[in-house]
Motif scaffolding. Sequence first.
Motif, PDB file in Angstrom:
ATOM      1  N   UNK A 193       2.339   2.858  -6.685  1.00 26.70           N
ATOM      2  CA  UNK A 193       2.754   3.224  -5.322  1.00 26.70           C
ATOM      3  C   UNK A 193       1.571   3.301  -4.365  1.00 26.70           C
ATOM      4  N   UNK A 194       0.403   3.696  -4.893  1.00 28.64           N
ATOM      5  CA  UNK A 194      -0.779   3.814  -4.035  1.00 28.64           C
ATOM      6  C   UNK A 194      -1.299   2.456  -3.567  1.00 28.64           C
ATOM      7  N   UNK A 274       1.542   8.879 -12.292  1.00 31.05           N
ATOM      8  CA  UNK A 274       0.082   8.795 -12.316  1.00 31.05           C
ATOM      9  C   UNK A 274      -0.383   7.466 -11.729  1.00 31.05           C
ATOM     10  N   UNK A 275      -1.197   7.490 -10.670  1.00 29.40           N
ATOM     11  CA  UNK A 275      -1.730   6.233 -10.121  1.00 29.40           C
ATOM     12  C   UNK A 275      -2.627   5.527 -11.144  1.00 29.40           C
ATOM     13  N   UNK A 276      -2.404   4.234 -11.324  1.00 34.16           N
ATOM     14  CA  UNK A 276      -3.218   3.457 -12.265  1.00 34.16           C
ATOM     15  C   UNK A 276      -3.684   2.166 -11.593  1.00 34.16           C
ATOM     16  N   UNK A 277      -4.640   1.515 -12.235  1.00 32.98           N
ATOM     17  CA  UNK A 277      -5.085   0.205 -11.757  1.00 32.98           C
ATOM     18  C   UNK A 277      -4.100  -0.856 -12.242  1.00 32.98           C
ATOM     19  N   UNK A 278      -3.865  -1.828 -11.384  1.00 33.20           N
ATOM     20  CA  UNK A 278      -2.892  -2.878 -11.714  1.00 33.20           C
ATOM     21  C   UNK A 278      -3.248  -4.134 -10.945  1.00 33.20           C
ATOM     22  N   UNK A 279      -3.036  -5.270 -11.572  1.00 31.03           N
ATOM     23  CA  UNK A 279      -3.241  -6.540 -10.866  1.00 31.03           C
ATOM     24  C   UNK A 279      -2.139  -7.506 -11.280  1.00 31.03           C
TER      25      UNK A 279
END
Length: 323
Positions: A193-194, A274-279
């Motif tokens: 979401x971030x 929980x905000x996580x890294x994603x690509x």
Amino acid sequence: MDQNTVLYAFVSLIVLLISVLYAALVIWSPQSIITYSSEKKYRCRRSPNKPIPLPYIDDPATVDLSVIVPTYNETERLPKMLEPTIKHILSLPKRKTEILIVDDGSADGTAALALEYAKKNSEIEIRVITREKNSGKGGAVRHGMLHSRGKRLLMVDADGASRFEDLELLWVALDRVGGKSPDHAAIAVGSRAHLVKTEAVVKRSFVRNLLMYGFHTVLRVLGVGHIRDTQCGFKLFTRKAAQQIFPSQHLTTWIFDVEVLLLAKMLSIPVEEVPIEWHEVPGSKLNVVTDSLQMLRDLLILRANHLFGRWKVSQSTVKVVPS
């Protein structure tokens, strides 16, 4: 025509309409999920040719973490996901971990590739489960969850879009909502979401963004709007939460995440986002337009079945049939 006749005709019309809608719901709703006997076995490094019986989610946990990887024709992307995953797992030797690769009826040799990884990694147990028919991502995740040994169970996509090291963020979040207790049900979900205001999302097509915002609106109506990102394929469950949720899961399509989170809400299971890294990773099998329409249909079916009382949290939906 007197007033009583008009009222009777109106009531009859309403009853007929409800009956037609209910009949349509019964027809369109998915049938109980079938588990074939062969799917209750796995292959691994120790037994690559002779399948071994799997445990069940109601059995006591025997490892700290189970990593469930749903796969369907993933020979190209799976290695890029497995290598950093295995590396991170081996960096934490005190945490006993298993990887369950659930091949959902692939036709490109995904199971054989997974078994090769199992053979060459002696320090971690990789179990390969082959499903007889393709049932959808939700069906593969559910099957892995129901046959895992972990105190905690992580579902993770085979494309490697999520950074596996962010498991530690979910681990801490699960502790925070009570996951340290083996008798406590709790969930920590990875969230993108971030990233909504970032270039990766802003530059997506108008249609894709329109569907995204429309989807979020529908989720708020259905009662799971409190989770900003329901679809991230990186979710960590306590064993207790998995025991309560996955036997009652009906949907096996892309929208199964929403059903899982709705069941959690109905069971008062705490969920930490929980905000996580994603690509984004090329090769997605999601068709934006057709799959979005299917998601909308499945969401309506999900809510209607709960409203009519056809689907209950406590009912068992597992059927085992001989191969």
